[in-house]
Design an enzyme around this catalytic site. Structure first.
Site, PDB file in Angstrom:
ATOM      1  N   CYS A   1       6.306 -14.143  41.688  1.00  0.00           N
ATOM      2  CA  CYS A   1       6.427 -14.960  42.902  1.00  0.00           C
ATOM      3  C   CYS A   1       5.067 -14.952  43.606  1.00  0.00           C
ATOM      4  O   CYS A   1       4.044 -14.687  42.963  1.00  0.00           O
ATOM      5  CB  CYS A   1       7.563 -14.469  43.802  1.00  0.00           C
ATOM      6  SG  CYS A   1       7.388 -12.783  44.414  1.00  0.00           S
TER       7      CYS A   1
ATOM      8  N   ASN B   1       5.029 -10.871  45.624  1.00  0.00           N
ATOM      9  CA  ASN B   1       5.606  -9.757  44.854  1.00  0.00           C
ATOM     10  C   ASN B   1       6.210  -8.692  45.768  1.00  0.00           C
ATOM     11  O   ASN B   1       6.173  -7.501  45.480  1.00  0.00           O
ATOM     12  CB  ASN B   1       4.562  -9.122  43.916  1.00  0.00           C
ATOM     13  CG  ASN B   1       5.121  -8.146  42.882  1.00  0.00           C
ATOM     14  OD1 ASN B   1       4.461  -7.182  42.521  1.00  0.00           O
ATOM     15  ND2 ASN B   1       6.319  -8.371  42.415  1.00  0.00           N
TER      16      ASN B   1
ATOM     17  N   CYS C   1       9.247  -9.948  47.811  1.00  0.00           N
ATOM     18  CA  CYS C   1      10.615 -10.435  48.097  1.00  0.00           C
ATOM     19  C   CYS C   1      11.346 -10.835  46.819  1.00  0.00           C
ATOM     20  O   CYS C   1      12.242 -10.130  46.357  1.00  0.00           O
ATOM     21  CB  CYS C   1      10.584 -11.612  49.077  1.00  0.00           C
ATOM     22  SG  CYS C   1       9.964 -11.178  50.721  1.00  0.00           S
ATOM     23  N   ARG C   2      10.977 -11.957  46.235  1.00  0.00           N
ATOM     24  CA  ARG C   2      11.790 -12.521  45.152  1.00  0.00           C
ATOM     25  C   ARG C   2      11.592 -11.827  43.811  1.00  0.00           C
ATOM     26  O   ARG C   2      12.563 -11.452  43.143  1.00  0.00           O
ATOM     27  CB  ARG C   2      11.494 -14.026  45.012  1.00  0.00           C
ATOM     28  CG  ARG C   2      11.951 -14.818  46.224  1.00  0.00           C
ATOM     29  CD  ARG C   2      11.334 -16.204  46.247  1.00  0.00           C
ATOM     30  NE  ARG C   2       9.894 -16.154  46.474  1.00  0.00           N
ATOM     31  CZ  ARG C   2       9.065 -17.181  46.432  1.00  0.00           C
ATOM     32  NH1 ARG C   2       9.552 -18.371  46.146  1.00  0.00           N
ATOM     33  NH2 ARG C   2       7.783 -17.041  46.669  1.00  0.00           N
ATOM     34  N   SER C   3      10.341 -11.681  43.356  1.00  0.00           N
ATOM     35  CA  SER C   3      10.157 -11.173  41.988  1.00  0.00           C
ATOM     36  C   SER C   3      10.529  -9.692  41.813  1.00  0.00           C
ATOM     37  O   SER C   3      11.073  -9.341  40.761  1.00  0.00           O
ATOM     38  CB  SER C   3       8.753 -11.464  41.449  1.00  0.00           C
ATOM     39  OG  SER C   3       7.752 -10.852  42.208  1.00  0.00           O
TER      40      SER C   3
ATOM     41  N   ASP D   1      11.418 -19.226  49.015  1.00  0.00           N
ATOM     42  CA  ASP D   1      10.774 -18.075  49.640  1.00  0.00           C
ATOM     43  C   ASP D   1      11.534 -17.697  50.916  1.00  0.00           C
ATOM     44  O   ASP D   1      11.650 -18.525  51.819  1.00  0.00           O
ATOM     45  CB  ASP D   1       9.339 -18.520  49.975  1.00  0.00           C
ATOM     46  CG  ASP D   1       8.520 -17.418  50.562  1.00  0.00           C
ATOM     47  OD1 ASP D   1       9.075 -16.350  50.868  1.00  0.00           O
ATOM     48  OD2 ASP D   1       7.309 -17.635  50.710  1.00  0.00           O
TER      49      ASP D   1
HETATM   50  P1  4NP Z   1       7.601 -13.448  47.838  1.00  0.00           P
HETATM   51  O1  4NP Z   1       7.656 -13.777  49.421  1.00  0.00           O
HETATM   52  O2  4NP Z   1       6.608 -14.426  47.237  1.00  0.00           O
HETATM   53  O3  4NP Z   1       8.992 -13.729  47.393  1.00  0.00           O
HETATM   54  O4  4NP Z   1       7.180 -12.007  47.704  1.00  0.00           O
HETATM   55  C1  4NP Z   1       6.519 -13.794  50.235  1.00  0.00           C
HETATM   56  C2  4NP Z   1       6.007 -12.606  50.724  1.00  0.00           C
HETATM   57  C3  4NP Z   1       4.900 -12.629  51.555  1.00  0.00           C
HETATM   58  C4  4NP Z   1       4.317 -13.831  51.912  1.00  0.00           C
HETATM   59  C5  4NP Z   1       4.826 -15.013  51.416  1.00  0.00           C
HETATM   60  C6  4NP Z   1       5.930 -14.983  50.574  1.00  0.00           C
HETATM   61  N1  4NP Z   1       3.182 -13.854  52.778  1.00  0.00           N
HETATM   62  O5  4NP Z   1       2.772 -14.945  53.186  1.00  0.00           O
HETATM   63  O6  4NP Z   1       2.640 -12.787  53.104  1.00  0.00           O
END
Ligand code: 4NP
Length: 160
Positions: A11, A14, A16-18, A128
């Site tokens: 993602c 790294n 939240c989702r992955s 996201d």
């Molecule tokens: P992820 O979610 O891609 O599912 O880990 C996010 C985590 C942090 C951010 C964006 C998306 N950020 O902008 O810091």
């Protein structure tokens, strides 16, 4: 023994989702006694949260469902594209970012959206949840629980 199938979930951050996809895929493997047949990891395209545990909201939601997440965030590396057999990304933006790192047609062919096999919404994004409320995290959990179990079936069938 046959070579393990190496699966990488990707993602943006790294956190939240992955890492949740990694944890759910591993749990589904363990429930079926198949963990020895796979290598599983996750990473992000941004590197912005390197070394961090998954987001507290993701960990709380996962724990509510009985899944403990301890992954340490890391950025995708060029060698991941050679090493992993399947690279499953969450959304179109991840797909574009990972494809841009590929240097061979073989690498390019390994990368696909994790919902490519979702009969309910083929090729949809796993949105996201970072900027949203708790409903977003639970929604991500529900989608990923369903599709990771399906990936176990698909990838196990490919091994036999
Ligand atoms: P992820 O979610 O891609 O599912 O880990 C996010 C985590 C942090 C951010 C964006 C998306 N950020 O902008 O810091």
């Amino acid at each position: 023994m046959e070579k393990k199938t190496a699966v990488l979930f990707v993602c943006l951050g790294n956190i939240c989702r992955s890492p949740l996809a990694e944890g759910l895929f591993l749990q589904a493997l363990e429930e079926r006694g198949l963990a020895h047949l796979f290598e599983v990891d996750s990473c992000g395209t941004s590197g912005q949260h390197d070394g961090e545990l998954p987001d507290r909201r993701t960990r709380q939601n996962a724990l509510f469902h009985g899944v403990a997440l301890t992954h340490s965030s890391r950025r995708i590396r060029p060698r991941d594209l050679a090493h992993f057999d399947r690279i499953l990304v969450m959304d179109d933006s991840n797909l574009q970012n990972v494809r841009a790192l590929c240097t061979t047609p073989e690498q390019y062919a390994k990368v696909e959206k994790i919902r490519s096999i979702d009969p309910d919404a083929p090729n949809a994004d796993v949105d996201d949840p970072w900027f949203g409320g708790p409903d977003g995290f639970e929604g991500v959990y529900q989608v990923l629980e369903r599709v990771t179990a399906r990936w176990v079936e698909v990838l196990t069938a490919e091994q036999t």
